[in-house]
Design an enzyme around this catalytic site. Structure first.
Site, PDB file in Angstrom:
ATOM      1  N   CYS A  14      -1.663  -8.804   1.113  1.00 12.50           N
ATOM      2  CA  CYS A  14      -2.241  -7.507   1.486  1.00 12.50           C
ATOM      3  C   CYS A  14      -3.619  -7.671   2.118  1.00 12.50           C
ATOM      4  O   CYS A  14      -3.999  -6.935   3.039  1.00 12.50           O
ATOM      5  CB  CYS A  14      -2.329  -6.602   0.265  1.00 12.50           C
ATOM      6  SG  CYS A  14      -3.227  -7.316  -1.135  1.00 12.50           S
ATOM      7  N   HIS A  69      -5.472  -4.879  -5.112  1.00  7.35           N
ATOM      8  CA  HIS A  69      -4.693  -4.658  -3.890  1.00  7.35           C
ATOM      9  C   HIS A  69      -5.626  -4.199  -2.771  1.00  7.35           C
ATOM     10  O   HIS A  69      -6.517  -3.376  -2.985  1.00  7.35           O
ATOM     11  CB  HIS A  69      -3.618  -3.601  -4.150  1.00  7.35           C
ATOM     12  CG  HIS A  69      -2.650  -3.412  -3.032  1.00  7.35           C
ATOM     13  ND1 HIS A  69      -1.935  -4.436  -2.455  1.00  7.35           N
ATOM     14  CD2 HIS A  69      -2.265  -2.279  -2.366  1.00  7.35           C
ATOM     15  CE1 HIS A  69      -1.136  -3.962  -1.515  1.00  7.35           C
ATOM     16  NE2 HIS A  69      -1.330  -2.649  -1.436  1.00  7.35           N
ATOM     17  N   ASN A  86      -1.128   1.482   3.803  1.00  3.30           N
ATOM     18  CA  ASN A  86      -0.656   0.395   2.968  1.00  3.30           C
ATOM     19  C   ASN A  86       0.095  -0.613   3.837  1.00  3.30           C
ATOM     20  O   ASN A  86       0.290  -0.398   5.039  1.00  3.30           O
ATOM     21  CB  ASN A  86       0.242   0.948   1.852  1.00  3.30           C
ATOM     22  CG  ASN A  86       0.235   0.098   0.607  1.00  3.30           C
ATOM     23  OD1 ASN A  86      -0.146  -1.073   0.630  1.00  3.30           O
ATOM     24  ND2 ASN A  86       0.671   0.671  -0.506  1.00  3.30           N
TER      25      ASN A  86
END
Length: 335
Positions: free
Chosen positions: A132, A276, A302
């Protein structure tokens, strides 16, 4: 009487079992799931547990709703593998080194939304890889390079996963370290020359195929949005610097996010509790209704594919440092 009650309970149990089986079969059809007989029982168990959680949440929460997606039949360990924000520092230790820039007293628009901007590349999918951080690194570089040159560019996350030894490939990293790496390396390559292929494994430095002739953007400078956590500072930087990477603590509830303004009372208060990396791409405020008050929110990108959330994005409550997202905003500028 007892016999009749037993018959009713049995009938209800059979009906619920039939519904569970129908729901599970529809889920498998919808998401193309094909499991071995050995795996089927565990996957179904994960799905039904998620089904119960979704039903309970949606009956009790008016601010945001859950729904099934490609994560509904995953185990907890599989979901954790999607997370990879690993800050090298603790924020409170930076206070003495960071200069708290006064928030500019400028007129801020009521809302900003970069999702449909011509410089925003399509949402991508990190797959079963804790990369990520690389996606959060790349998005603002793509956007700001396009803003500066007028030409859209897609950059390579895989280059960072393979080449950036200051981070840890599929085992996590952070965007500030990645920008520093790119400064020293000479820039980020175009994805057309270095496509994303990462899966469950990936060790930085072992398979690097850097090519300076395929560089698509170079880092001029970067920094943290200060003071923090400060919503107005983030809004100001969104206006001046485009999309802003940030880190947050992902709780189990977020995996099933579907619509609305996300919040979870279980989010930790320790600003260093993050796992994250995402990108803040805008903000706004919902319209109040008779039953639900207006809510200020961030629009967040995201890297879990367009099949998750709002076509790959989600909204999260603004102004309360929900899940610590307002403590880790950063900006980058291009050459």
């Amino acid at each position: 009487m007892k016999f009749l009650s037993a018959i009713i309970l049995l009938t209800v149990a059979v009906a619920m079992a039939d519904k569970d089986e129908d729901d599970w079969n529809f889920y498998k059809f919808q998401f193309g799931r094909k499991h071995s007989p050995k795996e089927e029982a565990n996957r179904k168990r994960h799905f039904l547990a998620r089904q119960r959680a979704i039903e309970k949440h949606n009956s009790e929460n008016k601010d945001w709703q859950m729904g099934h997606n490609k994560f509904s039949d995953l185990s907890d360990d599989e979901k954790v593998s999607l997370l990879g924000a690993k800050p090298a520092i603790r924020r409170e230790r930076l206070i003495s080194r960071e200069v708290a820039v006064p928030v500019l007293d400028r007129a801020l628009p009521a809302s900003i939304d970069y999702r449909t901007n011509k410089c925003m590349q399509p949402v991508k999918d990190q797959g079963q890889c804790g990369s990520c951080w690389s996606f959060a690194t790349i998005v603002p570089l793509e956007f700001n390079s396009c803003n500066k040159t007028g030409t859209a560019v897609a950059l390579s996350e895989q280059m960072l996963v393979d080449c950036d030894t200051t981070n840890h490939g599929c085992n996590g990293g952070m965007y500030d370290a990645a920008w520093q790496f790119l400064q020293g390396k000479g820039g980020a390559m175009k994805s057309s020359s270095y496509a994303y292929t990462s899966g469950p494994s990936g060790t930085a430095g072992t398979t690097c195929k850097f090519d300076s002739t395929a560089v698509g953007a170079k880092v001029a400078s970067f920094g943290w949005v200060t003071p923090y956590p400060n919503p107005t500072a983030i809004m100001t930087n969104l206006q001046s610097d485009g999309p802003l990477p940030a880190a947050l603590m992902v709780l189990d509830s977020l995996y099933s996010y579907s619509t609305g303004v996300y919040s979870d009372a279980a989010c930790p208060s320790d600003v260093n509790s993050v796992n994250h990396a995402v990108v803040i791409v805008g903000y706004g405020t919902t319209t109040a209704t008779a039953t639900v008050p207006a809510t200020a929110y961030w629009i967040v990108r995201n890297s879990w594919s367009t099949g998750w959330g709002l076509s790959g994005y989600f909204m999260i409550k603004r102004g309360v440092n929900m899940c610590n997202i307002e403590s880790w905003a950063a900006y980058v500028r291009v050459v």
